[in-house]
Design an enzyme around this catalytic site. Structure first.
Site, mmCIF file in Angstrom:
data_model
loop_
_atom_site.group_PDB
_atom_site.id
_atom_site.type_symbol
_atom_site.label_atom_id
_atom_site.label_comp_id
_atom_site.label_asym_id
_atom_site.label_seq_id
_atom_site.Cartn_x
_atom_site.Cartn_y
_atom_site.Cartn_z
ATOM 1 N N SER A 126 50.116 41.490 35.370
ATOM 2 C CA SER A 126 49.863 42.363 36.525
ATOM 3 C C SER A 126 49.863 41.601 37.848
ATOM 4 C CB SER A 126 48.517 43.072 36.358
ATOM 5 O OG SER A 126 47.480 42.123 36.204
ATOM 6 N N ASP B 292 38.559 41.323 42.167
ATOM 7 C CA ASP B 292 37.829 41.406 40.896
ATOM 8 C C ASP B 292 37.783 40.061 40.187
ATOM 9 O OD1 ASP B 292 40.434 41.101 40.115
ATOM 10 O OD2 ASP B 292 40.506 42.873 38.826
ATOM 11 N N HIS C 155 42.743 39.693 40.107
ATOM 12 C CA HIS C 155 43.906 40.197 40.844
ATOM 13 C C HIS C 155 43.833 39.796 42.310
ATOM 14 C CE1 HIS C 155 43.677 42.827 37.269
ATOM 15 N NE2 HIS C 155 44.992 42.661 37.307
#
Lengths: 243, 243
Positions: free
Chosen positions: A45, A221, A224
């Site tokens: 991601s 977080d 990310h």
């Protein structure tokens, strides 16, 4: 006659070597290249960043997402407008090394990259905490090593860039992550060295950044990156790739 | 006593002036600011760039789209991590000056920007060719002037940046665009001067770039910048804004 052929071969080989050689200071002096150079970003991601997965063409902003692959691509294409560079992002959220392995032929080898950038490893640990994954540090190192060996065999002249998986102690990242996450970072460094890859020590870079602004400024977080965090990665990437 | 107060006031005023003054070379030396500085990007599709319009928070990558607002934001936030800067993108595809006017209170004034960046004008002409719009160059200049006057009244200390609307002769841009598009560029320059805005001469910048690589390298359809084109705008923007 034989000498003439040797001389021609020497000139051709030297010319090819010179056209590939790059000085770190040469970023704003593009040189015409004999063929397009394909740059591929692979990962999870952190690389994916909401890219439009239905857009397959090179250099498309939406296909590159909103993270470091777009920042690198935009900056390099502006600085080197005559080189025919082609950038692709094939990061997919949630991926671990075994996921890369499964889609490697289609999403990597078939694109015939000249430069391959990989950032993988956070989920290989994180999914043990909350997805029931059971892979060990050894599994990560062995799988990652095998993936890069396969890649080197398929594309011998590949320029490989391994980005160190990193986390910051905020958000989702707590004491449970250590010391195993640190062991995985060390494994990634060994994998990179074994594959003769450039290694970007992102954990060190972000530890330094976290002394200037709080961890969540760089990765909301802990995992990310924010827009600021992605700019940090992009800068490190361009330096490592000499692009 | 009076002298002492004068001296204190002089010191305070000078200190404030120094904290605001920025050298173009100072981008990597952040100075703590007394309050968050709000930067707002306004415009049409060239600014919008597929941003997630449901994400309203500052500095969110997806809310900034994949164009120059994201490139500027990422780079500036990384270079100035201690200043509490907040970046917003409120560009909307297809907008002309009258569209900005209609949503100006909600999408601009209510955000109380310290720095307002506007790139508008391509659709004010383009929509005459294929959307039945009938606004003249004079309409564009008058409407744009009124919009900036209203803005200056609402936010007197605003730092205003007007980006010149530009096109490259390729794709959708043909002979029908001229000379009216050039007249509109000149109007935008007058509007900027009248509003004491910094003016970024993007047409000149891209004309230069188009001598190095073809027009479509910078704007595929002559209007919408590629990733490379957005990096060019971002670089110009940071220079003009001293950020």
């Amino acid at each position: 006659m034989a000498n003439e052929i040797d001389r021609r071969q020497f000139i051709a080989t030297t010319a090819a070597a010179l056209s590939v050689a790059k000085s770190p200071l040469q970023t704003s002096a593009p040189v015409a290249s004999s063929k397009p150079k394909v740059v591929l970003f692979q990962g999870d991601s952190i690389t994916d960043c909401g890219r439009n997965r239905t857009a397959a063409e090179a250099n498309s902003a939406s296909a590159l997402g909103t993270g470091y692959p777009l920042l690198v691509t935009s900056g390099v294409l502006a600085a080197r407008p005559t080189e025919g560079l082609e950038f692709y992002n094939r990061g997919i959220s949630g991926n671990k090394v075994p996921d890369l392995q499964q889609r490697w032929t289609t999403d990597t080898l078939d694109l015939k990259p000249d430069v391959l950038s990989i950032l993988i490893g956070v989920n290989d640990f994180w999914h043990k905490l909350d997805h029931g994954y059971t892979g060990t540090v050894r599994d990560y190192e062995d799988q990652y090593t095998a993936l890069l060996q396969q890649t080197r065999q398929a594309i011998p002249n590949l320029q490989l860039i391994v980005l160190e998986p990193f986390v910051l102690r905020t958000g989702a990242v707590d004491a449970r992550w250590f010391p195993e996450f640190d062991e995985r970072r060390a494994a990634a460094a060994r994998v990179a060295a074994g594959a003769r890859a450039a290694f970007i020590p992102l954990q060190t870079v972000f530890n330094e950044k976290a002394r200037v602004a709080p961890p969540q400024y760089w990765a909301a977080d802990g995992v990310h990156p924010t827009a600021a965090g992605h700019a940090v990665i992009a800068e490190q990437w361009r330096r490592a790739a000499h692009l």
